[in-house]
Design an enzyme around this catalytic site. Sequence first.
Site, PDB file in Angstrom:
ATOM      1  N   ASP A   1       0.845  -1.188   0.000  1.00  0.00           N
ATOM      2  CA  ASP A   1       0.000   0.000   0.000  1.00  0.00           C
ATOM      3  C   ASP A   1       0.881   1.239   0.000  1.00  0.00           C
ATOM      4  O   ASP A   1       2.049   1.197   0.409  1.00  0.00           O
ATOM      5  CB  ASP A   1      -0.926   0.011   1.221  1.00  0.00           C
ATOM      6  CG  ASP A   1      -2.163   0.859   1.012  1.00  0.00           C
ATOM      7  OD1 ASP A   1      -3.227   0.291   0.716  1.00  0.00           O
ATOM      8  OD2 ASP A   1      -2.064   2.101   1.127  1.00  0.00           O
TER       9      ASP A   1
ATOM     10  N   ASP B   1       4.761   3.266  -4.147  1.00  0.00           N
ATOM     11  CA  ASP B   1       3.989   3.436  -5.378  1.00  0.00           C
ATOM     12  C   ASP B   1       4.279   2.260  -6.307  1.00  0.00           C
ATOM     13  O   ASP B   1       5.400   2.088  -6.784  1.00  0.00           O
ATOM     14  CB  ASP B   1       4.388   4.758  -6.043  1.00  0.00           C
ATOM     15  CG  ASP B   1       3.609   5.057  -7.312  1.00  0.00           C
ATOM     16  OD1 ASP B   1       2.928   4.155  -7.845  1.00  0.00           O
ATOM     17  OD2 ASP B   1       3.693   6.210  -7.785  1.00  0.00           O
TER      18      ASP B   1
ATOM     19  N   ASN C   1      -5.224  -5.252  -6.744  1.00  0.00           N
ATOM     20  CA  ASN C   1      -6.433  -4.537  -6.348  1.00  0.00           C
ATOM     21  C   ASN C   1      -6.279  -3.023  -6.342  1.00  0.00           C
ATOM     22  O   ASN C   1      -7.258  -2.304  -6.573  1.00  0.00           O
ATOM     23  CB  ASN C   1      -6.853  -5.005  -4.948  1.00  0.00           C
ATOM     24  CG  ASN C   1      -7.884  -4.106  -4.327  1.00  0.00           C
ATOM     25  OD1 ASN C   1      -9.059  -4.126  -4.698  1.00  0.00           O
ATOM     26  ND2 ASN C   1      -7.458  -3.281  -3.371  1.00  0.00           N
TER      27      ASN C   1
ATOM     28  N   TYR D   1     -10.571   6.202 -16.632  1.00  0.00           N
ATOM     29  CA  TYR D   1     -10.868   5.049 -15.786  1.00  0.00           C
ATOM     30  C   TYR D   1     -11.455   3.913 -16.614  1.00  0.00           C
ATOM     31  O   TYR D   1     -11.075   2.744 -16.455  1.00  0.00           O
ATOM     32  CB  TYR D   1     -11.833   5.455 -14.674  1.00  0.00           C
ATOM     33  CG  TYR D   1     -12.073   4.381 -13.642  1.00  0.00           C
ATOM     34  CD1 TYR D   1     -11.210   4.217 -12.569  1.00  0.00           C
ATOM     35  CD2 TYR D   1     -13.178   3.535 -13.722  1.00  0.00           C
ATOM     36  CE1 TYR D   1     -11.426   3.236 -11.613  1.00  0.00           C
ATOM     37  CE2 TYR D   1     -13.407   2.550 -12.770  1.00  0.00           C
ATOM     38  CZ  TYR D   1     -12.526   2.412 -11.717  1.00  0.00           C
ATOM     39  OH  TYR D   1     -12.758   1.428 -10.771  1.00  0.00           O
TER      40      TYR D   1
ATOM     41  N   LYS E   1      -9.730   0.210 -17.000  1.00  0.00           N
ATOM     42  CA  LYS E   1     -10.371  -1.017 -16.535  1.00  0.00           C
ATOM     43  C   LYS E   1     -10.708  -1.964 -17.684  1.00  0.00           C
ATOM     44  O   LYS E   1     -10.704  -3.189 -17.504  1.00  0.00           O
ATOM     45  CB  LYS E   1     -11.607  -0.683 -15.704  1.00  0.00           C
ATOM     46  CG  LYS E   1     -11.284  -0.006 -14.380  1.00  0.00           C
ATOM     47  CD  LYS E   1     -10.398  -0.877 -13.492  1.00  0.00           C
ATOM     48  CE  LYS E   1     -10.152  -0.265 -12.124  1.00  0.00           C
ATOM     49  NZ  LYS E   1      -9.354  -1.143 -11.243  1.00  0.00           N
TER      50      LYS E   1
END
Length: 258
Positions: free
Chosen positions: A43, A69, A96, A162, A166
């Site tokens: 993270d 990152d 994720n 986005y 995706k």
Amino acid sequence: MSITSSTTGLSGRSVVVTGAGSGIGRAAALRFAAEGARVVLADLNADAAKAVAEEISEAGGTAVTVIGDLSDQQVVDQVVATAVGSFGGIDVLVNNAGVMDRMSAAADTEDDEWERVLRINLTAPFLLSRAALPHLLASGNAAIVFTASEASLRGSAAGAAYTASKHGVAGLTKSLAVMYRDEGVRTNAIAPGGTVTGIQVDVDREAHGPSVVMRHMGNAGRTATADEQAAAIVFLASDAASNVNGVILPVDNGWSAV
């Protein structure tokens, strides 16, 4: 949460979860730990990742953290090295981590918005998948699970950046599934609909992109919990899904069926 014996084949396995400090990633990490897996928590937020690691440890599980990152190759290499050094390899990779765009239409999408969203949502999971693959292949029974999106299935759930990112995740999922299915690596993705997470969306509701997207949100159905998404991730990674490969699984209360 308490640590229980596993019926999913995940006990003792080495699992990497990105974006593990909050939202779907946190919920997935906790579920993997509850199944007896050993978890690498990757993270950008050190405090959040540490808190999840402590929660897992207090419940009797095992977790280590890597902060940074994931679009930085050095951080990617550190994640892989940590999993291998701490747990002996990588059996499951959960890509994720991600960010939202401003729901900007293509004509209004600035370079920084496009580049940031594609870099984090698509390039970073590619880099980590590539780096982890030698270890996933060595496992002989491995799984990669991506967090795609409702926006990977349609053009009306987010902005241009986005949505493109995706759709790219969906394509990468299917490519990996085909390329490595005979070498013992399954690759699938969940496609969440609206979900309660900590992701902040900077949106000008009067702009063209958001005004169009908002018109389609009436079909979205109820908002899911992060744990509902995590349950699908753990299923796809588990032996219960041993013949499931190349699937983009909507977890959206039927939004994709409307």
